[in-house]
Design an enzyme around this catalytic site. Structure first.
Site, PDB file in Angstrom:
ATOM      1  N   HIS A 123     -18.158  69.372  51.896  1.00 16.31           N
ATOM      2  CA  HIS A 123     -19.331  70.274  51.197  1.00 16.31           C
ATOM      3  C   HIS A 123     -19.460  71.399  51.892  1.00 16.31           C
ATOM      4  O   HIS A 123     -20.491  71.968  52.299  1.00 16.31           O
ATOM      5  CB  HIS A 123     -20.763  69.351  51.196  1.00 16.31           C
ATOM      6  N   CYS A 154     -22.697  94.877  54.103  1.00 14.58           N
ATOM      7  CA  CYS A 154     -22.740  95.649  52.671  1.00 14.58           C
ATOM      8  C   CYS A 154     -24.036  95.548  51.906  1.00 14.58           C
ATOM      9  O   CYS A 154     -24.133  95.856  51.049  1.00 14.58           O
ATOM     10  CB  CYS A 154     -21.424  94.940  51.924  1.00 14.58           C
TER      11      CYS A 154
HETATM   12  P1  NAD Z   1     -27.934  60.289  51.015  1.00 15.26           P
HETATM   13  O1  NAD Z   1     -28.993  60.947  51.818  1.00 15.26           O
HETATM   14  O2  NAD Z   1     -27.901  60.171  49.345  1.00 15.26           O
HETATM   15  O3  NAD Z   1     -28.066  58.501  51.457  1.00 15.26           O
HETATM   16  C1  NAD Z   1     -27.888  58.307  53.003  1.00 15.26           C
HETATM   17  C2  NAD Z   1     -27.243  56.835  52.952  1.00 15.26           C
HETATM   18  O4  NAD Z   1     -27.155  56.793  54.472  1.00 15.26           O
HETATM   19  C3  NAD Z   1     -28.223  55.781  52.226  1.00 15.26           C
HETATM   20  O5  NAD Z   1     -26.948  54.761  51.598  1.00 15.26           O
HETATM   21  C4  NAD Z   1     -28.501  55.081  53.678  1.00 15.26           C
HETATM   22  O6  NAD Z   1     -28.829  53.690  53.347  1.00 15.26           O
HETATM   23  C5  NAD Z   1     -27.708  55.307  54.532  1.00 15.26           C
HETATM   24  N1  NAD Z   1     -28.201  55.201  56.037  1.00 15.26           N
HETATM   25  C6  NAD Z   1     -29.150  55.736  56.245  1.00 15.26           C
HETATM   26  N2  NAD Z   1     -29.421  55.453  57.748  1.00 15.26           N
HETATM   27  C7  NAD Z   1     -28.275  54.787  58.140  1.00 15.26           C
HETATM   28  C8  NAD Z   1     -27.737  54.361  59.305  1.00 15.26           C
HETATM   29  N3  NAD Z   1     -28.484  54.540  60.449  1.00 15.26           N
HETATM   30  N4  NAD Z   1     -26.718  53.686  59.422  1.00 15.26           N
HETATM   31  C9  NAD Z   1     -25.760  53.594  58.304  1.00 15.26           C
HETATM   32  N5  NAD Z   1     -26.368  53.909  57.010  1.00 15.26           N
HETATM   33  C10 NAD Z   1     -27.611  54.721  56.994  1.00 15.26           C
HETATM   34  O7  NAD Z   1     -26.579  60.364  51.822  1.00 15.26           O
HETATM   35  P2  NAD Z   1     -25.205  60.782  50.949  1.00 15.26           P
HETATM   36  O8  NAD Z   1     -24.835  59.702  50.187  1.00 15.26           O
HETATM   37  O9  NAD Z   1     -24.560  61.174  52.077  1.00 15.26           O
HETATM   38  O10 NAD Z   1     -25.456  62.068  49.933  1.00 15.26           O
HETATM   39  C11 NAD Z   1     -26.286  63.247  50.431  1.00 15.26           C
HETATM   40  C12 NAD Z   1     -25.820  64.563  50.413  1.00 15.26           C
HETATM   41  O11 NAD Z   1     -26.475  65.354  50.950  1.00 15.26           O
HETATM   42  C13 NAD Z   1     -24.242  64.733  50.763  1.00 15.26           C
HETATM   43  O12 NAD Z   1     -23.424  65.373  49.843  1.00 15.26           O
HETATM   44  C14 NAD Z   1     -24.392  65.337  52.109  1.00 15.26           C
HETATM   45  O13 NAD Z   1     -23.577  66.622  52.222  1.00 15.26           O
HETATM   46  C15 NAD Z   1     -25.714  65.987  52.051  1.00 15.26           C
HETATM   47  N6  NAD Z   1     -26.710  65.781  53.339  1.00 15.26           N
HETATM   48  C16 NAD Z   1     -26.027  65.793  54.547  1.00 15.26           C
HETATM   49  C17 NAD Z   1     -27.001  65.804  55.740  1.00 15.26           C
HETATM   50  C18 NAD Z   1     -26.010  66.135  56.963  1.00 15.26           C
HETATM   51  O14 NAD Z   1     -25.253  66.924  57.163  1.00 15.26           O
HETATM   52  N7  NAD Z   1     -26.447  65.278  58.170  1.00 15.26           N
HETATM   53  C19 NAD Z   1     -28.122  65.301  55.460  1.00 15.26           C
HETATM   54  C20 NAD Z   1     -28.600  65.323  54.327  1.00 15.26           C
HETATM   55  C21 NAD Z   1     -27.877  65.506  53.200  1.00 15.26           C
END
Ligand code: NAD
Length: 253
Positions: A123, A154
């Site tokens: 992403h 620009c």
């Molecule tokens: P999501 O936010 O939908 O879900 C988070 C997942 O992580 C859940 O399944 C949850 O149970 C799990 N989780 C939370 N804390 C945890 C821990 N300590 N250890 C293990 N698992 C844990 O995340 P997603 O599925 O990655 O999708 C979200 C989208 O949002 C992605 O496309 C991403 O690009 C973006 N995003 C990125 C960031 C970042 O860069 N850190 C933050 C928020 C969202």
């Protein structure tokens, strides 16, 4: 540690060591212990903010308002965050040539800062800003974010170089992720709900190609009861520490 978890960790470590091509696929959950909130679940951003405000069309129509939110939620949070043990272990496994490649959905740069080299940022990332008019890019320095929205020379509006809802996946990242997916005989999936498409297809395609799926998540995801072969329920740092210790003991014997 309970007996069942011990045996799951042991099995995961064995599969990872024996794999011909081990890859990892990570999501927002791996960065939660670095202080970065996820989108979904407990303390998720969607419990406070409307996801529609992160659509590309919304950004184009409301650049100033969007940038205020992006700066606060992403740039200021990422600036303070440092890689946690889970990011560091994945980088170490790559150095030891056990992990071959990492595909992340995250835009927080933490795998990169932990020292992972073969990373696909599916992403995009937050290190660069790109002009919506002429496509010139700039490093995302704090100075550029003093006056919002930041502008290109620009005079076009600058957008973070990460994928918004409604935008396509950068072609190079998509192709490289496909290559890694096809090569993988074992994929380690960490901290993702598996609800964001097309990224969510990556572990599904790996499984279809015959890969074994090892999943670490603190709660079940879309994958856990469908394609996951070994589900390790717990926090990313603790679970990866245990897997790494087991890998150490296997590789030293
Ligand atoms: P999501 O936010 O939908 O879900 C988070 C997942 O992580 C859940 O399944 C949850 O149970 C799990 N989780 C939370 N804390 C945890 C821990 N300590 N250890 C293990 N698992 C844990 O995340 P997603 O599925 O990655 O999708 C979200 C989208 O949002 C992605 O496309 C991403 O690009 C973006 N995003 C990125 C960031 C970042 O860069 N850190 C933050 C928020 C969202």
């Amino acid at each position: 540690m309970n007996k069942e978890l011990t045996s799951l960790i042991r099995k995961a470590a064995e599969l990872m060591v024996e794999a011909k091509y081990l890859s990892a696929f990570t999501g927002a959950g791996i960065s939660v212990e670095s202080g970065i909130p996820p989108f979904r679940g407990k303390n998720g951003l969607w419990t406070i903010y409307d996801p529609a405000h992160f659509e590309i069309d919304y950004f184009i129509q409301h650049p100033e308002e969007s940038w205020k939110l992006l700066k606060k939620l992403f740039f200021e949070t990422f600036e303070k965050a440092v890689p946690n043990e889970a990011h560091i272990i994945l980088a170490e496994l790559e150095r030891k040539k056990i992990l071959k490649a990492l595909i992340t959905q995250n835009i927080d740069n933490l795998h990169y800062l932990a020292g992972s080299k073969n990373i696909v940022e599916y992403h995009g990332n937050s290190r660069k800003l790109v002009c919506l008019s002429c496509r010139r890019s700039y490093p995302a320095e704090a100075k550029l974010l003093e006056n919002l929205p930041p502008k290109c020379r620009c005079s076009g509006i600058l957008k973070p170089d990460f994928v918004f809802f409604g935008e396509g996946i950068p072609i190079e990242a998509a192709l490289e992720a496909e290559r890694i997916t096809e090569s993988s005989d074992v994929m380690l999936v960490v901290g993702t709900t598996g609800q964001v498409y097309p990224a969510a297809l990556i572990p599904q395609n790996a499984k279809r190609n015959g890969a074994t799926i090892i999943e670490v998540n603190q709660e079940p995801s879309e994958y856990s009861y469908s394609i996951t072969d070994i589900f390790i329920e717990g926090k990313a740092t603790k679970m990866l520490e245990m897997i790494e210790m087991e890998i150490e003991s296997i590789t030293q014997n």
